[in-house]
Scaffold this motif. Structure first.
Motif, PDB file in Angstrom:
ATOM      1  N   ALA A 145      -4.683  -5.034  -1.180  1.00 33.57           N
ATOM      2  CA  ALA A 145      -6.106  -5.426  -0.655  1.00 33.57           C
ATOM      3  C   ALA A 145      -6.088  -6.968  -0.696  1.00 33.57           C
ATOM      4  O   ALA A 145      -6.641  -7.371   0.181  1.00 33.57           O
ATOM      5  CB  ALA A 145      -7.143  -4.928  -1.450  1.00 33.57           C
ATOM      6  N   TRP A 190       0.889  -1.308  -0.026  1.00 33.99           N
ATOM      7  CA  TRP A 190       0.110   0.017  -0.151  1.00 33.99           C
ATOM      8  C   TRP A 190       0.773   1.316  -0.041  1.00 33.99           C
ATOM      9  O   TRP A 190       0.572   2.258  -0.443  1.00 33.99           O
ATOM     10  CB  TRP A 190      -0.763  -0.187   1.104  1.00 33.99           C
ATOM     11  CG  TRP A 190      -1.717   1.032   1.153  1.00 33.99           C
ATOM     12  CD1 TRP A 190      -1.974   2.104   1.340  1.00 33.99           C
ATOM     13  CD2 TRP A 190      -3.393   0.596   0.572  1.00 33.99           C
ATOM     14  NE1 TRP A 190      -3.187   2.810   1.116  1.00 33.99           N
ATOM     15  CE2 TRP A 190      -4.109   1.750   0.621  1.00 33.99           C
ATOM     16  CE3 TRP A 190      -3.871  -0.651   0.266  1.00 33.99           C
ATOM     17  CZ2 TRP A 190      -5.459   1.835   0.097  1.00 33.99           C
ATOM     18  CZ3 TRP A 190      -5.244  -0.571  -0.229  1.00 33.99           C
ATOM     19  CH2 TRP A 190      -6.040   0.451  -0.291  1.00 33.99           C
ATOM     20  N   THR A 198     -12.341  -7.445  -3.830  1.00 32.79           N
ATOM     21  CA  THR A 198     -11.399  -8.130  -2.962  1.00 32.79           C
ATOM     22  C   THR A 198     -11.847  -7.700  -1.486  1.00 32.79           C
ATOM     23  O   THR A 198     -12.133  -8.985  -0.923  1.00 32.79           O
ATOM     24  CB  THR A 198     -10.106  -7.848  -3.141  1.00 32.79           C
ATOM     25  OG1 THR A 198      -9.574  -8.181  -4.670  1.00 32.79           O
ATOM     26  CG2 THR A 198      -9.139  -8.522  -2.472  1.00 32.79           C
ATOM     27  N   CYS A 234      -9.950  -4.253  -6.485  1.00 35.53           N
ATOM     28  CA  CYS A 234      -9.781  -3.881  -4.899  1.00 35.53           C
ATOM     29  C   CYS A 234     -10.985  -3.921  -4.294  1.00 35.53           C
ATOM     30  O   CYS A 234     -11.156  -4.610  -3.125  1.00 35.53           O
ATOM     31  CB  CYS A 234      -8.842  -2.600  -4.721  1.00 35.53           C
ATOM     32  SG  CYS A 234      -8.385  -2.166  -3.324  1.00 35.53           S
ATOM     33  N   ALA A 283      -4.264  -2.575  -5.481  1.00 35.56           N
ATOM     34  CA  ALA A 283      -5.198  -3.532  -5.369  1.00 35.56           C
ATOM     35  C   ALA A 283      -4.537  -4.875  -4.868  1.00 35.56           C
ATOM     36  O   ALA A 283      -5.197  -5.888  -4.205  1.00 35.56           O
ATOM     37  CB  ALA A 283      -5.484  -3.957  -6.670  1.00 35.56           C
TER      38      ALA A 283
END
Length: 171
Positions: A84, A40, A139, A136, A81
Motif C-alpha cells: 500500500a 501484494w 496509508t 495500510c 501494508a
C-alpha cells in the motif's frame, strides 16, 4: 448459535489469500507493472502459507504449525501494508513486517511450548495484524491526493479498517 472453528476460518483465509495472489499475479504480469504489486502477491502467498500451517495444527509440530503459521500470517499482512505504501508512492521505511513476523512467531512459540497461553497468542497475533491493517488503511486514505480517492482505494481502505477493528476487539 454455532461459531466457525479455527480450522474452517484458516481454510477460508487460505482460499481467499490464494485467490487474491492469483488475481494480483495476473494483474502484475499482464495489466500493470505497479510498484507495489509484487509485494501484494508476496503478502497474499505468505498469508495463504501461514493459514495452511495453522490448518496443520495437530498434524505438524507446534513450532511449525503455531509459530510458523502466526509468523507467516503477520508477515503477509505486513507485506500488504508495504505494498500500500508503494502504491501511494511512499518509501518503505522501517521493515516492520519482518520484525513483527519474527516477534509474533517467537511469541507464539513461547506461549505454546514454554508457557501455554492461548490468550497471549491471540493477543500478539491480533496486535500486529491490527497494526498493519490500520497502517495500510491510513496509508491508502492519507496518501490520496484531494479528489483522487478512487472506489477501489476506498473499498480496500474500508476493508483494512474493518480488519483493524475486528483484531482490536479480539485483544
Amino acid at each position: 448459535m454455532q461459531m466457525l472453528d479455527m480450522r474452517t476460518l484458516s481454510m477460508v483465509n487460505a482460499i481467499g489469500a490464494v485467490t487474491v495472489a492469483l488475481l494480483t499475479t495476473f494483474l502484475w504480469r499482464f495489466v500493470s507493472r505497479e510498484w507495489g504489486m509484487r509485494q501484494w502477491v508476496f503478502g497474499s502467498l505468505a498469508l495463504a502459507a501461514g493459514s495452511v500451517l495453522l490448518l496443520l495444527r495437530d498434524a505438524a509440530p507446534d513450532w511449525l504449525s503455531i509459530a510458523g503459521g502466526n509468523g507467516l500470517c503477520v508477515l503477509g499482512v505486513g507485506y500488504m501494508a508495504l505494498a500500500a505504501r508503494r502504491f501511494c508512492g511512499l518509501n518503505d521505511g522501517v521493515p516492520w513486517h519482518w520484525l513483527a513476523a519474527a516477534f509474533c512467531a517467537a511469541g507464539a512459540w513461547f506461549f505454546s511450548a514454554v508457557q501455554s497461553s492461548l490468550i497471549m497468542r491471540v493477543f500478539l497475533f491480533s496486535l500486529w495484524t491490527a497494526f498493519f491493517a490500520l497502517r495500510c488503511a491510513r496509508t491508502l486514505c492519507g496518501a490520496a491526493p484531494a479528489g483522487k480517492f478512487g472506489v477501489g482505494q476506498r473499498f480496500t481502505a474500508a476493508v483494512f479498517y474493518v480488519v483493524a477493528l475486528i483484531m482490536g476487539l479480539r485483544m
